[in-house]
Enzyme design. Structure first.
Site, short mmCIF file in Angstrom:
data_model
loop_
_atom_site.label_atom_id
_atom_site.label_comp_id
_atom_site.label_asym_id
_atom_site.label_seq_id
_atom_site.Cartn_x
_atom_site.Cartn_y
_atom_site.Cartn_z
N ARG A 15 -11.25 16.22 6.85
CA ARG A 15 -12.04 16.60 5.67
C ARG A 15 -13.46 16.98 6.09
O ARG A 15 -14.04 16.34 6.97
CB ARG A 15 -12.12 15.44 4.67
N ARG A 41 -2.62 -2.07 -3.45
CA ARG A 41 -3.81 -1.24 -3.29
C ARG A 41 -3.69 -0.09 -4.29
O ARG A 41 -2.69 0.63 -4.30
CB ARG A 41 -3.85 -0.67 -1.87
N HIS A 43 -12.63 3.40 -0.15
CA HIS A 43 -12.64 2.40 0.95
C HIS A 43 -13.36 1.12 0.51
O HIS A 43 -13.89 0.39 1.34
CB HIS A 43 -13.39 2.92 2.20
N GLU A 56 -8.24 -4.61 5.41
CA GLU A 56 -8.07 -4.33 3.99
C GLU A 56 -6.93 -5.15 3.39
O GLU A 56 -7.01 -5.59 2.25
CB GLU A 56 -7.85 -2.83 3.78
N ASN A 61 0.87 -1.17 0.00
CA ASN A 61 0.00 0.00 0.00
C ASN A 61 0.91 1.22 0.00
O ASN A 61 1.48 1.59 1.01
CB ASN A 61 -0.89 -0.03 1.25
#
Ligand code: AMP
Length: 402
Positions: A243, A93, A182, A386, A10
């Site tokens: 965010r 990823r 996601h 993940e 990743n």
């Protein structure tokens, strides 16, 4: 010997996370992280899972290529080198797969070109992902490399959910639509939630709340995503660590015209200096809860805004699905912050949702139900994984092709 190991990479703009898994039992062999790549203070932390031994390298690591070479050396020291015949594939990823990639994909030149073409819609992520892929290819050109896309799980969204209400010609020209992110987490957690209920994924409807530093919700109908809260970029939707999530787009015109801010300044404001951090100066939920306990009103209001948004999404996705079997909380906040779970579901008894506070307070690493036995809709905590999902998808694809 059939190779059974998968290395998951990743690659972020200045970091490289990795895990080596053995797919015979989905166990971790080694995990690690290279941080601050390109700076003087880079750090590599590598753990051999079997013994728990952790080694650290501190000092400048110039780029991703050097970082991956150092990772390869660490793995080799543990007898897990990238040259091992037991390594089946490397799974990467990749954040943005656009409309094109609906499934994990074995990487060839045309795949690299397409990921590159998507850079305008993922300027921060796709270049870093590409660097990770190219570096890994240089180290093991003979090995299958698989891209697992954050957006892929959401490509099943109907056009009514994926399109913004703007001129389709303009939207198509600039590839503007709601992609969602996601996805690996939403796929994994919705499936694990079905398993927790003793059902198959195609037998249940689940609302997944991935609440980490980034946060997103999804509505998963019979195993297929039909709606998610992030859009063209990961800025839309829930209130996040830094965010803003949803806001009236006119806020941007206003900040430019009346506030005199440049586009770059507004971008930084909304992506890096908003959300919980913008509201109260902290983006870590532990710190926010601690401040609330001390009577801090700013932290309390930030928490309320965060919860209000989650509740709106639960209601909206309930309506999208029509019937809901479970609401699943996951990621750093969702898995650990009982107060968030409790507040997000409070007052939703009319929808069949409730939390048993005793079950909610239990700390555990496993997937678990936190709703009373009598509840119409299950509320669950389902730790996301993940890396395991990327490794599983990579291994399944390579197995199919070999
Ligand atoms: P993630 O992006 O999934 O790694 O989530 C990171 C976020 O999880 C942190 O910024 C914290 O806000 C939150 N978090 C982690 N551990 C806890 C905890 N024990 N209690 C509350 N929030 C937590």
């Amino acid at each position: 010997m059939t190779p059974t190991r998968v290395l998951v990479l990743n690659s972020g703009s200045s970091s490289l996370k990795y895990q080596l898994l053995d797919m015979r039992d989905s166990s971790r062999l080694a995990v690690g992280l290279v941080e601050r790549i390109g700076e003087q203070t880079s750090r590599l932390r590598h753990t051999l899972v079997a013994t728990g031994e952790t080694r650290e390298q501190n000092g400048p690591i110039a780029d991703h290529e050097t970082a991956l070479k150092s990772v390869a050396e660490e793995l080799a020291r543990d007898g897990l080198g990238l040259d091992s015949p037991e390594l089946a594939a490397i799974g990467h990823r990749v954040v943005h797969g656009g409309m094109f990639f609906t499934e994990p994909t074995v990487i060839d030149d045309s795949v690299l070109t397409e990921i590159e073409r998507l850079i305008p819609v993922a300027p921060l992520h796709n270049p870093a992902n590409l660097t990770g892929i190219r570096t890994a290819q240089a180290l093991r050109p003979d090995l299958p490399q698989v891209a697992v896309f954050d957006t892929a799980f959401h490509t099943t969204m109907p056009e009514s959910a994926a399109r913004y209400a703007i001129d389709p010609k303009i939207a198509d020209r600039h590839r503007i639509r709601r992609y969602g992110f996601h996805g690996t987490s939403h796929a994994y957690v919705s499936r694990e939630t079905a398993r927790l209920l003793g059902k198959e994924p195609d037998e249940v409807n689940v609302i997944v709340l991935h609440l980490g530093n980034g946060a997103s919700a999804s509505a998963v109908e019979h195993g297929r995503c039909v709606e998610t809260s992030m859009g063209l970029t990961p800025l839309e939707g829930l209130v996040m660590g830094t965010r803003s999530g949803d806001l009236d787009p006119a806020v941007i015109f206003h900040l430019a015209r009346v506030g005199g801010m440049s586009m770059d300044e507004i971008d930084t404001l909304l992506n890096k200096r908003s959300g919980l951090f913008g509201l109260c100066g902290d983006n870590d939920m532990r710190e926010i809860r601690r401040r609330i306990e001390e009577g801090d009103e700013e932290a309390s209001l930030a928490f309320d805004i965060y919860i209000h948004r989650i509740k709106k999404y639960i209601g909206a996705y309930y309506a999208v699905l029509g019937q809901v079997d479970a609401v699943a909380f996951t990621a750093g906040v969702g898995e650990n912050a009982a107060a968030v779970r409790s507040a997000a579901v409070a007052g939703l008894e009319g929808l069949g949702l409730a939390v048993d506070e005793e079950l909610n307070a239990v700390r555990s690493d496993g997937a678990r139900l936190i709703s009373p036995a009598s509840a119409r809709v299950a509320v669950a905590v389902v730790p996301t994984d993940e890396e395991l999902e990327i490794a599983t998808q990579t291994y399944a694809l390579v197995g199919k092709n070999s």
